[in-house]
Design a protein around this motif. Structure first.
Motif, mmCIF file in Angstrom:
data_model
loop_
_atom_site.group_PDB
_atom_site.id
_atom_site.type_symbol
_atom_site.label_atom_id
_atom_site.label_comp_id
_atom_site.label_asym_id
_atom_site.label_seq_id
_atom_site.Cartn_x
_atom_site.Cartn_y
_atom_site.Cartn_z
ATOM 1 N N PHE A 70 1.068 -1.271 -0.023
ATOM 2 C CA PHE A 70 -0.005 0.047 -0.042
ATOM 3 C C PHE A 70 0.732 1.299 -0.132
ATOM 4 N N THR A 71 2.046 1.331 0.682
ATOM 5 C CA THR A 71 2.752 2.263 0.707
ATOM 6 C C THR A 71 3.340 2.758 -0.742
ATOM 7 N N ASP A 72 3.829 1.888 -1.355
ATOM 8 C CA ASP A 72 4.020 1.855 -2.900
ATOM 9 C C ASP A 72 2.870 2.424 -3.761
ATOM 10 N N ILE A 73 1.770 1.796 -3.434
ATOM 11 C CA ILE A 73 0.374 2.296 -4.310
ATOM 12 C C ILE A 73 0.210 3.780 -4.065
ATOM 13 N N PHE A 74 0.232 4.170 -2.704
ATOM 14 C CA PHE A 74 -0.222 5.449 -2.429
ATOM 15 C C PHE A 74 0.731 6.509 -2.888
ATOM 16 N N LYS A 75 2.079 6.047 -2.872
ATOM 17 C CA LYS A 75 3.107 6.872 -3.442
ATOM 18 C C LYS A 75 2.822 7.242 -5.068
ATOM 19 N N ALA A 76 2.401 6.186 -5.567
ATOM 20 C CA ALA A 76 2.481 6.238 -6.955
ATOM 21 C C ALA A 76 1.283 7.132 -7.250
ATOM 22 N N LEU A 77 -0.046 6.851 -6.767
ATOM 23 C CA LEU A 77 -1.050 7.553 -6.685
ATOM 24 C C LEU A 77 -1.098 8.848 -6.275
ATOM 25 N N GLY A 78 -0.644 9.094 -4.997
ATOM 26 C CA GLY A 78 -0.786 10.629 -4.402
ATOM 27 C C GLY A 78 0.498 11.387 -4.048
ATOM 28 N N GLY A 79 1.630 10.724 -4.824
ATOM 29 C CA GLY A 79 2.897 11.495 -4.422
ATOM 30 C C GLY A 79 2.863 12.768 -4.901
ATOM 31 N N ASP A 80 2.004 13.095 -6.050
ATOM 32 C CA ASP A 80 2.046 14.541 -6.453
ATOM 33 C C ASP A 80 1.177 15.269 -6.166
ATOM 34 N N GLY A 81 0.661 15.074 -4.832
ATOM 35 C CA GLY A 81 -0.361 15.747 -4.220
ATOM 36 C C GLY A 81 -1.935 15.542 -4.625
ATOM 37 N N GLY A 82 -2.002 14.655 -5.649
ATOM 38 C CA GLY A 82 -3.724 14.358 -5.923
ATOM 39 C C GLY A 82 -4.552 13.848 -5.023
ATOM 40 N N THR A 83 -5.790 13.823 -4.868
ATOM 41 C CA THR A 83 -6.527 13.360 -3.910
ATOM 42 C C THR A 83 -6.896 11.827 -4.145
ATOM 43 N N VAL A 84 -6.441 10.978 -3.469
ATOM 44 C CA VAL A 84 -6.754 9.532 -3.570
ATOM 45 C C VAL A 84 -7.644 9.069 -2.503
ATOM 46 N N LEU A 85 -8.714 8.196 -3.058
ATOM 47 C CA LEU A 85 -9.738 7.718 -2.209
ATOM 48 C C LEU A 85 -9.620 6.092 -2.143
ATOM 49 N N GLY A 86 -9.275 5.512 -1.051
ATOM 50 C CA GLY A 86 -8.955 4.097 -1.404
ATOM 51 C C GLY A 86 -10.565 3.318 -0.622
ATOM 52 N N LEU A 87 -10.984 2.371 -1.295
ATOM 53 C CA LEU A 87 -12.275 1.764 -0.728
ATOM 54 C C LEU A 87 -11.964 0.531 -0.770
ATOM 55 N N PHE A 88 -11.870 -0.239 0.505
ATOM 56 C CA PHE A 88 -11.474 -1.494 0.431
ATOM 57 C C PHE A 88 -12.563 -2.471 1.231
ATOM 58 N N LEU A 89 -12.313 -3.772 1.006
ATOM 59 C CA LEU A 89 -13.080 -4.747 1.763
ATOM 60 C C LEU A 89 -13.317 -4.848 3.211
ATOM 61 N N SER A 90 -14.418 -5.393 3.703
ATOM 62 C CA SER A 90 -14.719 -5.301 4.980
ATOM 63 C C SER A 90 -13.585 -5.701 5.909
ATOM 64 N N SER A 91 -13.436 -4.920 7.066
ATOM 65 C CA SER A 91 -12.228 -5.176 7.815
ATOM 66 C C SER A 91 -12.652 -6.269 8.761
ATOM 67 N N ARG A 92 -13.780 -6.639 8.763
ATOM 68 C CA ARG A 92 -14.189 -8.029 9.490
ATOM 69 C C ARG A 92 -13.683 -9.234 8.806
ATOM 70 N N LEU A 93 -13.404 -9.168 7.508
ATOM 71 C CA LEU A 93 -13.185 -9.986 6.745
ATOM 72 C C LEU A 93 -11.690 -10.261 6.396
ATOM 73 N N SER A 94 -11.083 -9.149 6.459
ATOM 74 C CA SER A 94 -9.476 -9.231 6.046
ATOM 75 C C SER A 94 -8.961 -7.999 6.668
ATOM 76 N N GLY A 95 -7.651 -8.103 6.868
ATOM 77 C CA GLY A 95 -6.760 -6.909 7.393
ATOM 78 C C GLY A 95 -6.297 -5.992 6.348
ATOM 79 N N THR A 96 -6.844 -6.177 5.303
ATOM 80 C CA THR A 96 -6.527 -5.210 4.074
ATOM 81 C C THR A 96 -6.806 -3.696 4.311
ATOM 82 N N TYR A 97 -7.897 -3.383 4.918
ATOM 83 C CA TYR A 97 -8.360 -2.007 5.309
ATOM 84 C C TYR A 97 -7.154 -1.362 6.383
ATOM 85 N N GLN A 98 -6.875 -2.128 7.228
ATOM 86 C CA GLN A 98 -6.083 -1.818 8.300
ATOM 87 C C GLN A 98 -4.708 -1.556 7.774
ATOM 88 N N SER A 99 -4.258 -2.522 6.887
ATOM 89 C CA SER A 99 -2.962 -2.244 6.087
ATOM 90 C C SER A 99 -2.998 -0.963 5.392
#
Length: 281
Positions: A70-99
């Motif tokens: 996620f660090t790499d993805i966020f840098k690539a998408l938002g490193g230039d200051g553009g707004t990024v909105l991440g929408l992720f699956l249920s935090s009760r089903l996976s730790g992806t959102y917490q990551s």
């Protein structure tokens, strides 16, 4: 005004052409067969996953997107200051959102925003698609966030599993229960409630699937004429046409998003048959 960039995870189950049309970035979860691991929809396609699942003696497992990814993805998408909105699956089903939350905090980028849709598979994907459409149309971040919250709280999911075998292999039910259920040709129906998977009902036999769906939606008292209906499936593609015809005839539903069930739900459904129907309540 710069467009808001939408990023999600590979459990959204949106078709590739939809992801491309709306420029939706995807963070892949990992699927594993024994010691071999694959990035979902990157190193293994959905078709390859189910083919391998059908031949493998090992029960596949899935794991979340890591903080580093996620660090790499966020840098690539938002490193230039553009707004990024991440929408992720249920935090009760996976730790992806917490990551994603941890990665955002580590980077300290205020232009990165993350939300838990409390859903997965195409129910999650429907929320992501609406957010991407709104972003493309120039809506504000707050307007999109409000819609995401509304849809996350009101998206209704009906997922029908063709067999209990893989639910048992995943440790969710006993082998005896699975054996009896399969002998009786019982197909479990599940939904999402407060971010978790809950049993909704049971169908005995493939031929009753469409009639059960129609009866269930009628009992909910929901009208579908002004809603987009999501449908995804494994194996039995003919049932998609049957469901569309039934929902069009019985509820005047005309707009559909159709895809295939991905590897996360597929881990519990198996490679032979599964069907999902999703809409706003």
């Amino acid at each position: 005004m710069d467009l808001i960039r939408i990023v999600t995870d590979s459990t959204c189950d949106l078709p590739d052409e939809v992801l491309k049309e709306y420029d939706i970035a995807v963070a892949p979860l990992t699927v594993r067969f024994g010691q071999r691991s694959f990035k979902d929809r990157v190193e293994i396609s959905t078709e390859e996953f189910f083919e391998k699942m059908g031949k493998s003696k090992e029960v596949p497992t899935t794991s979340q997107v890591s903080v580093g990814e996620f660090t790499d993805i966020f840098k690539a998408l938002g490193g230039d200051g553009g707004t990024v909105l991440g929408l992720f699956l249920s935090s009760r089903l996976s730790g992806t959102y917490q990551s994603a939350v941890i990665a955002r905090n580590v980077l300290g980028l205020e232009n990165i925003h993350v939300m838990d849709t409390k859903l997965t598979t195409l129910a999650h994907g429907m929320v992501v698609l609406k957010a991407a459409q709104m972003a493309k149309d120039g809506h504000s971040l707050q307007e999109i966030k409000n819609m995401v919250t509304y849809m996350s709280d009101n998206m209704y999911s009906i997922i029908i599993l063709g067999t209990l075998t893989y639910v048992e292999k995943g440790g969710r039910i006993s082998a005896g229960t699975a054996l009896v259920g399969n002998l009786l040709n019982i197909m479990p129906v599940v939904t999402f409630s407060e971010g978790e998977v809950k049993l909704l009902g049971k169908i005995r036999g493939r031929k009753r699937t469409v009639s059960w769906l129609v009866d269930h939606i009628e009992n909910l008292g929901i009208r579908l004429y002004d809603r987009v209906v999501g449908i995804n499936y494994i194996g039995d593609s003919e049932i998609v046409g049957e469901v569309k015809d039934a929902l069009n005839k019985g509820f005047n539903a005309k707009e559909f998003v159709v895809g295939t069930v991905g590897s996360v739900i597929g881990t519990y459904s198996g490679p032979d048959m599964a069907l999902g129907v999703y809409f706003l309540k």
